[in-house]
Design an enzyme around this catalytic site. Structure first.
Site, PDB file in Angstrom:
ATOM      1  N   ASP A  33      41.583  49.306  44.771  1.00 49.60           N
ATOM      2  CA  ASP A  33      42.520  48.314  45.364  1.00 49.60           C
ATOM      3  C   ASP A  33      42.984  48.872  46.534  1.00 49.60           C
ATOM      4  O   ASP A  33      43.340  50.037  46.560  1.00 49.60           O
ATOM      5  CB  ASP A  33      43.383  47.742  44.256  1.00 49.60           C
ATOM      6  CG  ASP A  33      44.126  46.666  44.802  1.00 49.60           C
ATOM      7  OD1 ASP A  33      43.923  45.600  44.082  1.00 49.60           O
ATOM      8  OD2 ASP A  33      45.141  46.784  45.591  1.00 49.60           O
ATOM      9  N   ASN A  94      44.498  37.924  37.055  1.00 52.32           N
ATOM     10  CA  ASN A  94      45.234  36.820  37.488  1.00 52.32           C
ATOM     11  C   ASN A  94      44.865  35.606  37.623  1.00 52.32           C
ATOM     12  O   ASN A  94      43.794  35.620  38.203  1.00 52.32           O
ATOM     13  CB  ASN A  94      46.180  37.402  38.533  1.00 52.32           C
ATOM     14  CG  ASN A  94      47.100  38.703  38.389  1.00 52.32           C
ATOM     15  OD1 ASN A  94      47.564  38.845  37.237  1.00 52.32           O
ATOM     16  ND2 ASN A  94      47.144  39.614  39.514  1.00 52.32           N
ATOM     17  N   GLU A 102      45.920  36.083  44.051  1.00 50.42           N
ATOM     18  CA  GLU A 102      45.950  36.115  45.630  1.00 50.42           C
ATOM     19  C   GLU A 102      44.439  35.821  46.238  1.00 50.42           C
ATOM     20  O   GLU A 102      44.439  34.941  46.985  1.00 50.42           O
ATOM     21  CB  GLU A 102      46.625  37.417  46.089  1.00 50.42           C
ATOM     22  CG  GLU A 102      48.152  37.496  45.818  1.00 50.42           C
ATOM     23  CD  GLU A 102      48.650  38.854  46.333  1.00 50.42           C
ATOM     24  OE1 GLU A 102      47.901  39.688  46.730  1.00 50.42           O
ATOM     25  OE2 GLU A 102      49.809  39.094  46.086  1.00 50.42           O
ATOM     26  N   VAL A 103      43.572  36.481  45.516  1.00 48.65           N
ATOM     27  CA  VAL A 103      42.121  36.290  46.231  1.00 48.65           C
ATOM     28  C   VAL A 103      41.587  35.320  45.071  1.00 48.65           C
ATOM     29  O   VAL A 103      41.099  35.738  44.125  1.00 48.65           O
ATOM     30  CB  VAL A 103      41.475  37.844  46.164  1.00 48.65           C
ATOM     31  CG1 VAL A 103      40.104  37.517  46.861  1.00 48.65           C
ATOM     32  CG2 VAL A 103      42.520  38.666  47.095  1.00 48.65           C
ATOM     33  N   HIS A 107      38.295  38.483  39.297  1.00 40.49           N
ATOM     34  CA  HIS A 107      38.308  39.909  39.439  1.00 40.49           C
ATOM     35  C   HIS A 107      39.194  40.529  38.407  1.00 40.49           C
ATOM     36  O   HIS A 107      40.411  39.830  38.150  1.00 40.49           O
ATOM     37  CB  HIS A 107      38.878  40.617  40.766  1.00 40.49           C
ATOM     38  CG  HIS A 107      40.182  39.990  41.308  1.00 40.49           C
ATOM     39  ND1 HIS A 107      40.258  38.749  41.903  1.00 40.49           N
ATOM     40  CD2 HIS A 107      41.395  40.571  41.225  1.00 40.49           C
ATOM     41  CE1 HIS A 107      41.607  38.342  42.099  1.00 40.49           C
ATOM     42  NE2 HIS A 107      42.160  39.712  41.829  1.00 40.49           N
ATOM     43  N   HIS A 109      41.795  43.524  37.526  1.00 34.23           N
ATOM     44  CA  HIS A 109      42.349  44.832  37.942  1.00 34.23           C
ATOM     45  C   HIS A 109      42.136  45.900  36.753  1.00 34.23           C
ATOM     46  O   HIS A 109      42.485  45.554  35.579  1.00 34.23           O
ATOM     47  CB  HIS A 109      43.746  44.613  38.136  1.00 34.23           C
ATOM     48  CG  HIS A 109      44.358  43.776  39.180  1.00 34.23           C
ATOM     49  ND1 HIS A 109      44.645  44.112  40.441  1.00 34.23           N
ATOM     50  CD2 HIS A 109      44.353  42.464  39.095  1.00 34.23           C
ATOM     51  CE1 HIS A 109      44.794  43.118  41.233  1.00 34.23           C
ATOM     52  NE2 HIS A 109      44.480  42.216  40.653  1.00 34.23           N
TER      53      HIS A 109
HETATM   54  P1  DGP Z   1      45.248  39.150  42.756  1.00 34.44           P
HETATM   55  O1  DGP Z   1      46.943  39.037  43.030  1.00 34.44           O
HETATM   56  O2  DGP Z   1      45.022  39.385  41.372  1.00 34.44           O
HETATM   57  O3  DGP Z   1      44.403  38.107  43.508  1.00 34.44           O
HETATM   58  O4  DGP Z   1      44.903  40.572  43.392  1.00 34.44           O
HETATM   59  C1  DGP Z   1      44.132  40.898  44.569  1.00 34.44           C
HETATM   60  C2  DGP Z   1      44.281  42.195  44.833  1.00 34.44           C
HETATM   61  O5  DGP Z   1      43.345  42.720  45.982  1.00 34.44           O
HETATM   62  C3  DGP Z   1      45.433  42.929  45.423  1.00 34.44           C
HETATM   63  O6  DGP Z   1      45.895  43.838  44.619  1.00 34.44           O
HETATM   64  C4  DGP Z   1      45.206  43.699  46.783  1.00 34.44           C
HETATM   65  C5  DGP Z   1      43.483  43.454  46.659  1.00 34.44           C
HETATM   66  N1  DGP Z   1      42.909  43.213  48.196  1.00 34.44           N
HETATM   67  C6  DGP Z   1      43.306  42.208  48.914  1.00 34.44           C
HETATM   68  N2  DGP Z   1      42.728  42.335  49.952  1.00 34.44           N
HETATM   69  C7  DGP Z   1      41.857  43.409  49.837  1.00 34.44           C
HETATM   70  C8  DGP Z   1      40.577  44.036  50.622  1.00 34.44           C
HETATM   71  O7  DGP Z   1      40.491  43.863  51.888  1.00 34.44           O
HETATM   72  N3  DGP Z   1      40.260  45.152  50.074  1.00 34.44           N
HETATM   73  C9  DGP Z   1      40.616  45.715  48.925  1.00 34.44           C
HETATM   74  N4  DGP Z   1      39.866  46.892  48.564  1.00 34.44           N
HETATM   75  N5  DGP Z   1      41.365  45.150  48.046  1.00 34.44           N
HETATM   76  C10 DGP Z   1      42.066  44.039  48.673  1.00 34.44           C
END
Ligand code: DGP
Length: 121
Positions: A33, A94, A102-103, A107, A109
């Site tokens: 992350d 999430n 957010e994404v 996924h 964590h």
């Molecule tokens: P969520 O809130 O569950 O959607 O978490 C998204 C996670 O993704 C957050 O912990 C940060 C991570 N993240 C966002 N952009 C990037 C990226 O460009 N590269 C990586 N490695 N992680 C990212």
């Protein structure tokens, strides 16, 4: 809501944005992350285009579902934190608005490397 091909994890899957890869197979990609919340904070994402766990559970094949669950275990073993080591870890998925996602690409964590504390803040 339909899957957004321009989300950041879709770009990582296509190799358009780099990641610090830990593991990859037919079903999952795992990488660190970008904003770690614990000593170990990695993501395990589906190779398939699924928005979240509900989309995945409803629409993924049985092979994809098994592949993702086994993928998490493979990553935990590779990181040396699987339960047989006595360490362990927490997985979090999430989902949508109240889940704080957010994404919009499925996924999990994986948090470890230290006691990860209470489940919610
Ligand atoms: P969520 O809130 O569950 O959607 O978490 C998204 C996670 O993704 C957050 O912990 C940060 C991570 N993240 C966002 N952009 C990037 C990226 O460009 N590269 C990586 N490695 N992680 C990212």
């Amino acid at each position: 809501m339909s899957y957004d091909d321009n989300n950041i994890f879709a770009k990582i899957l296509r190799g358009e944005i780099p990641c610090k890869k830990i593991y990859e197979d037919e079903y999952v990609l795992s990488f660190h992350d970008v904003n770690p919340q614990k000593k170990i904070h990695v993501l395990v994402i589906s190779k398939g285009k699924y928005i979240d766990l509900d989309d995945f559970s409803s629409n993924a094949s049985n092979d994809e579902i098994v592949g993702l669950i086994k993928g998490i275990n493979k990553v935990a073993k590779k990181l040396g934190v699987s339960s047989d080591t006595g360490q362990g870890y927490r997985t979090i998925a999430n989902i949508s608005t109240f889940g704080g996602q957010e994404v919009p690409h499925l996924h999990f964590h994986l948090l470890s490397g230290e006691n990860v504390g209470k489940m919610t803040q």
